[in-house]
Design an enzyme around this catalytic site. Structure first.
Site, PDB file in Angstrom:
ATOM      1  CB  CYS A  32      -0.911  -0.054   1.231  1.00 20.01           C
ATOM      2  SG  CYS A  32      -1.714   1.487   1.665  1.00 20.01           S
ATOM      3  CB  CYS A  35       0.432   1.732   4.127  1.00 15.59           C
ATOM      4  SG  CYS A  35      -1.299   1.268   3.997  1.00 15.59           S
TER       5      CYS A  35
END
Length: 105
Positions: A32, A35
């Site tokens: 991600c 993230c």
């Protein structure tokens, strides 16, 4: 220090061990992009807020924890007090993350 959670049992134990302290949980994934972007900031907050417990859950490694916590997208930040969820938001929003910590702590 951010504690990496690797099982449902470890998650429950960490919430219980926190007592009255605020617990901030970062649900993320290695693949991600957002993230990865917010991770260094999340880790820096544990130095600034020493009275807060910071946990990190990789949704791929701990699918049961993510499912139990109803995490639908990453990153999702959840906030717990005395084992109960008091707040949550999704997205790599640094300002909202820090504002939520000061609100719930």
């Amino acid at each position: 220090m951010v504690k990496l959670i690797e099982s449902k049992e470890a998650f429950q134990e960490a919430l219980a061990a926190a007592g009255d302290k605020l617990v901030v949980v970062d649900f993320s994934a290695t693949w991600c992009g957002p993230c990865k972007m917010i991770k260094p900031f999340f880790h820096s907050l544990c130095d600034k807020y020493s009275n807060v417990v910071f946990l990190e859950v990789d949704v791929d490694d701990c699918q049961d924890v993510a499912a139990d916590c109803e995490v639908k997208c990453m990153p999702t930040f959840q906030f717990y007090k005395k084992g109960q969820k008091v707040g949550e938001f999704s997205g790599a929003n640094k300002e909202k993350l820090e504002a939520s910590i000061t609100e719930y702590a």
